[in-house]
Motif scaffolding. Structure first.
Motif, short mmCIF file in Angstrom:
data_model
loop_
_atom_site.label_atom_id
_atom_site.label_comp_id
_atom_site.label_asym_id
_atom_site.label_seq_id
_atom_site.Cartn_x
_atom_site.Cartn_y
_atom_site.Cartn_z
N PHE A 172 51.35 -13.05 49.06
CA PHE A 172 50.34 -12.01 49.27
C PHE A 172 49.44 -11.87 48.04
CE2 PHE A 172 49.09 -7.41 49.56
CZ PHE A 172 48.28 -7.55 50.68
N VAL A 173 50.03 -11.94 46.84
CA VAL A 173 49.23 -11.89 45.62
C VAL A 173 48.28 -13.09 45.56
CG1 VAL A 173 49.33 -12.08 43.09
CG2 VAL A 173 50.89 -10.54 44.30
N ALA A 174 48.78 -14.27 45.92
CA ALA A 174 47.93 -15.46 45.93
C ALA A 174 46.79 -15.30 46.94
CB ALA A 174 48.77 -16.69 46.26
N PHE A 175 47.11 -14.73 48.11
CA PHE A 175 46.08 -14.49 49.13
C PHE A 175 45.01 -13.54 48.61
CE2 PHE A 175 44.81 -11.54 52.63
CZ PHE A 175 43.88 -12.39 53.24
N LEU A 176 45.44 -12.45 47.97
CA LEU A 176 44.47 -11.50 47.42
C LEU A 176 43.60 -12.16 46.35
CD1 LEU A 176 46.63 -8.25 47.02
CD2 LEU A 176 44.95 -8.76 48.80
N LEU A 177 44.20 -12.99 45.53
CA LEU A 177 43.46 -13.67 44.47
C LEU A 177 42.40 -14.61 45.04
CD1 LEU A 177 43.10 -14.34 41.45
CD2 LEU A 177 44.89 -16.08 41.72
N PHE A 178 42.82 -15.47 45.96
CA PHE A 178 41.88 -16.45 46.54
C PHE A 178 40.84 -15.77 47.42
CE2 PHE A 178 45.53 -19.52 45.93
CZ PHE A 178 44.94 -20.18 44.87
N MET A 179 41.26 -14.73 48.14
CA MET A 179 40.30 -14.01 48.98
C MET A 179 39.26 -13.30 48.12
SD MET A 179 40.91 -10.95 51.72
CE MET A 179 40.99 -9.75 50.41
N GLY A 180 39.71 -12.73 46.99
CA GLY A 180 38.76 -12.08 46.09
C GLY A 180 37.74 -13.05 45.53
N ILE A 181 38.21 -14.24 45.14
CA ILE A 181 37.30 -15.27 44.63
C ILE A 181 36.32 -15.72 45.72
CG2 ILE A 181 37.18 -17.62 43.73
CD1 ILE A 181 39.89 -17.10 42.38
N LEU A 182 36.87 -15.95 46.92
CA LEU A 182 36.01 -16.38 48.04
C LEU A 182 34.95 -15.34 48.35
CD1 LEU A 182 35.57 -18.40 50.49
CD2 LEU A 182 37.08 -16.88 51.77
N THR A 183 35.36 -14.08 48.43
CA THR A 183 34.42 -13.02 48.77
C THR A 183 33.37 -12.83 47.69
OG1 THR A 183 36.18 -11.90 50.00
CG2 THR A 183 34.22 -10.61 49.48
N ARG A 184 33.84 -12.81 46.44
CA ARG A 184 32.90 -12.51 45.35
C ARG A 184 31.88 -13.61 45.13
NH1 ARG A 184 29.41 -11.77 42.77
NH2 ARG A 184 29.12 -10.75 40.75
N PHE A 185 32.29 -14.86 45.23
CA PHE A 185 31.39 -15.94 44.83
C PHE A 185 30.80 -16.72 46.00
CE2 PHE A 185 34.29 -15.26 41.24
CZ PHE A 185 33.37 -15.01 40.24
N TYR A 186 31.24 -16.43 47.23
CA TYR A 186 30.66 -17.14 48.38
C TYR A 186 30.09 -16.18 49.42
CZ TYR A 186 30.30 -20.16 52.49
OH TYR A 186 29.86 -20.82 53.60
N ILE A 187 30.89 -15.19 49.83
CA ILE A 187 30.44 -14.30 50.91
C ILE A 187 29.52 -13.20 50.39
CG2 ILE A 187 31.21 -12.67 52.68
CD1 ILE A 187 33.77 -14.29 52.95
N TYR A 188 29.88 -12.56 49.29
CA TYR A 188 29.09 -11.43 48.79
C TYR A 188 27.65 -11.81 48.43
CZ TYR A 188 27.60 -7.47 45.97
OH TYR A 188 26.90 -6.40 45.46
N PRO A 189 27.40 -12.95 47.78
CA PRO A 189 25.99 -13.29 47.49
C PRO A 189 25.13 -13.42 48.74
CG PRO A 189 27.47 -14.60 46.14
CD PRO A 189 28.33 -13.90 47.14
N ILE A 190 25.75 -13.69 49.89
CA ILE A 190 25.00 -13.81 51.14
C ILE A 190 24.90 -12.48 51.86
CG2 ILE A 190 24.95 -14.95 53.40
CD1 ILE A 190 26.48 -17.28 52.12
N ASP A 191 26.03 -11.74 51.92
CA ASP A 191 26.11 -10.55 52.78
C ASP A 191 25.93 -9.24 52.03
OD1 ASP A 191 27.05 -9.84 55.68
OD2 ASP A 191 28.17 -8.47 54.38
#
Length: 713
Positions: free
Chosen positions: A556-575
């Motif tokens: 779960f910690v790994a999921f939160l870490l990778f999801m945070g990176i994905l959201t911050r650097f891929y999804i957030y700049p778009i959405d």
């Protein structure tokens, strides 16, 4: 030394109690969130505050749901794993003392509903069922009230000035929200190595009926949800909505695909269809993968986090079972009885313990590569430290094929894979003055492991054992040979004579004892191992519960870490957290992939680490026993066979009271039992379980404490 042991046991019991109380507090808080979710207070005050504090560039709108709904359940699962590990560390003396205490809730565990569509239901089960139904009624009525109040004149105008259309739209949406409550709890009962169920005194095999109840409720509500929308689209001439896959928000097509997969599963779950077409039921149930996948695409990953924890724990359990099933296990021998029953004896890692009445799922690739069948463990890990035995009777095509292979003269090896064992975290046989075990046919199998365990407690540990009464009902005289399995292959009658055991066997179809010429002999089949065979061992080692806690938390910690990176650097700049630009389906698929990678990665690391530790320990044990590294599996097998050959076969049928041509008068037999606390265990046909439950629930049987053992996988 004894004082230190007592102090250690007291400390462990205190830690377990603290963990249990903490878990209950967290779970009550989690349940309260479900109660508050439909209200205006939650929607207008709590949720906006949570989003204002927790919405971030790393987690977006997922953050609040992960914290409020996912994290508490996973925390309880980790606490439950530690609780169960401490239970294994506690001294057996502590368990005996705990088992001897009078339970204040014992009266609530008595059956209050015996005959009906729900089967046998205890007072506690009925109470929780009524509470859950009350939650559903409260949620739906509150959802409707809030939803109807929010219908604006503009919305009525969009629906052609028809208020009922707007209300149908609102009611259909709220049905979907109601189904989510059932879905959130659906996967807890089928997580076989669950660390949450034992906190409530439950086991996975005993909780299958809850999964069945929740499954029917889930599909009934979701079917009504889908039907209402189809009716709405039909009357508003908007049937094109059926083919819409929205870029953001709720997508229609994935919801329809999820419902279709669910309906295919649901259609095969009804008892008559499941019994007649078990393979169809078995294979269509794999559609749960499509059901959950398209369900997440339908509602979006942010809202799916509310239902995520139960399925997340199920995925961990399922992947660990997959890793365990890849190994071939060492089948030492088989005993084939005249009544077409079979006992399979496997090699087991010494020192690994499991509880009586446990079950194991077995796969024999020569019969079917995909079918897994639950079989009852008949051995005692205390009495037989290097073997695990399973018992089954020919009752279907799969067991028939296995029986034919075992009785064929050409077989010298059989490839077998196992999952398990799974069973109760602890047993409480010793809390009663008398223990009555009632078995119908092959229902005797769970009692074999219990009696073997009691033999160990009596002969080795010199414990006080309750009086035992074993009542069995068989159709034919040949079925009496199953009583010989009460003793392990290394047992002698003296072992069982140490118990205060009375055995009453009833043969319903045969009127008299058969002649010796008509009695078939028990047949023993021995197998040659191969280099691929290995003793059965726990997938996560002896400290499996601690490893499970580590997997749950680290994944779960790994999921939160990778999801945070994905959201911050891929999804957030778009959405930019608007949820109006980036595709909801793409976001959901990416999150599903991350969950799968994190679970499979952490689980594989844990399993590989424990395998290396087990291999090192096995090598050390072999050297201590004087085995050469060059010893081949064949030579080891020949030594084991020689040992088996030297063991005498003794029949205990001769010490049993056999009644031919009659059925047991269960009411008389139970009322004749003396004692203030009589435990009544029953395993057999549905009619037998219902009869015993009716007797135990009567006002005249206050000292009878009922428990049914039923495996409904």
């Amino acid at each position: 030394m004894e004082k230190n042991g007592s102090s250690s046991s007291t400390t462990i019991l205190a830690m377990r109690k603290a963990l249990w109380l903490s878990s209950m507090v967290i779970f009550i808080g989690y349940f309260m969130m479900w109660i508050m979710m439909p209200t205006m207070v939650y929607k207008m005050t709590w949720l906006p505050d949570l989003r204002a504090k927790l919405n971030s560039t790393y987690y977006g709108t997922q953050g609040p749901n992960l914290l409020v709904y996912t994290f508490p359940v996973l925390l309880v699962a980790v606490a439950g794993s530690i609780y169960l590990h401490l239970g294994k560390q506690a001294s057996y003396h502590g368990h005996q003392r705990e088992g001897g205490e009078k339970s204040r809730t014992r009266g609530w565990r008595q059956p209050v509903v015996v005959r009906g569509p729900l089967g046998i239901v205890s007072g506690i089960e009925l109470g929780f069922l009524l509470m859950f139904i009350a939650l559903l009624v409260w949620s739906y009525t509150t959802y409707l009230h809030v939803g109807f109040c929010k219908i604006s004149p503009a919305q009525i105008e969009e629906d052609g000035g028809k208020l009922w259309k707007a209300r149908l739209d609102s009611a259909a949406l709220r049905l979907g929200l109601l189904g989510n409550i059932c879905l959130a709890f659906l996967f807890f009962p089928v997580t076989r190595a669950s660390s949450i169920l034992p906190l409530f005194g439950l086991t996975s095999e005993g909780s299958i009926k809850y999964h069945i109840w929740l499954g029917h409720l889930t599909m009934l509500i979701f079917t009504a949800h889908g039907t209402c929308y189809i009716v709405l689209w039909a009357v508003t001439h908007s049937l094109s909505e059926i083919l819409r896959w929205q870029h953001v928000g709720v997508a229609n097509v994935p919801g329809e695909l999820a419902l279709l997969a669910g309906l295919c599963m649901w259609a095969t779950t009804f008892p008559r269809i499941r019994r007649k077409f078990f393979e169809l039921f078995f294979y269509t149930h794999y559609l749960y993968i499509l059901f959950v996948f398209f369900f997440i695409l339908h509602i979006g990953i942010a809202y799916a986090c509310i239902m995520l924890p139960g399925f997340y724990l199920f995925m961990i359990d399922r992947f660990l079972r997959y890793l365990q099933s890849r190994s071939r296990v060492r089948l030492v021998s088989a005993r084939v009885l005249p009544c077409e029953a079979m006992e399979l004896n496997f090699s087991k890692s010494p020192g690994w313990s499991y509880t009586p009445t446990s079950i194991v799922f077995v796969n024999v690739p020569r019969i079917s590569k995909f079918q897994w069948h639950p079989l009852t463990v008949s051995s005692s890990s205390s009495l037989e430290q290097d073997k695990l035995s399973l018992v089954m009777k020919v009752e279907g095509s799969w067991t028939r094929k296995l029986y034919e292979k075992l009785t064929s003269s050409s077989i010298d090896n059989l490839e077998v894979s196992l999952e398990g064992p799974y069973g109760p975290a602890s047993t409480h046989f010793l809390r009663h003055d008398t223990l009555v075990m009632i078995a119908g046919g092959s229902g005797i199998t769970p009692f074999i492991s219990m009696i073997r365990e009691l033999i160990h407690l009596k002969t080795e540990l010199k414990w006080k054992i309750p009086k035992l009464l074993l009542i069995t009902a068989f159709k034919k005289s040949s079925d009496l040979s199953m009583l010989d399995l009460l003793l392990p292959i290394s047992g002698v009658p003296a072992d069982i004579s140490d118990l205060e055991l009375q055995m009453e066997a009833y043969v319903t179809r045969d009127k008299e004892q058969p002649t010796k010429e008509n009695i078939k002999e028990l047949q023993t089949v021995r197998f040659k191992p191969t280099a691929c065979d290995a003793p059965i061992s726990p997938i996560l080692g002896k400290n499996g519960w601690l490893w499970l806690a580590a997997i749950i938390s680290s994944s779960f910690v790994a999921f939160l870490l990778f999801m945070g990176i994905l959201t911050r650097f891929y999804i957030y700049p778009i959405d930019h957290n608007t949820n109006k630009i980036f595709s909801s389906s793409t976001r959901s698929v990416l999150n599903i992939l991350l969950i799968c990678v994190c679970i499979s990665g952490t689980s594989s690391l844990a399993v590989n680490w424990t395998k290396k530790r087990n291999a090192t320990a096995t090598t050390q044990i072999n050297h201590m026993k004087g085995m050469s590294p060059r010893t081949t599996p064949e030579s080891y097998a020949s030594n084991g066979d020689a040992e088996l050959e030297s063991l005498p076969h003794q029949s205990i049928v001769q010490s049993t009271n056999i009644h031919y041509g009659e059925r047991p008068d269960l009411k008389k037999l139970l009322f004749d039992c003396k004692g203030t606390s009589i435990g009544v265990l029953v395993c057999g046909p549905k009619s037998m379980r219902h009869e015993v439950a009716t007797i135990c629930s009567s006002s005249l049987a206050k000292n009878l404490h009922f428990e049914a053992i039923s495996f409904s996988w």
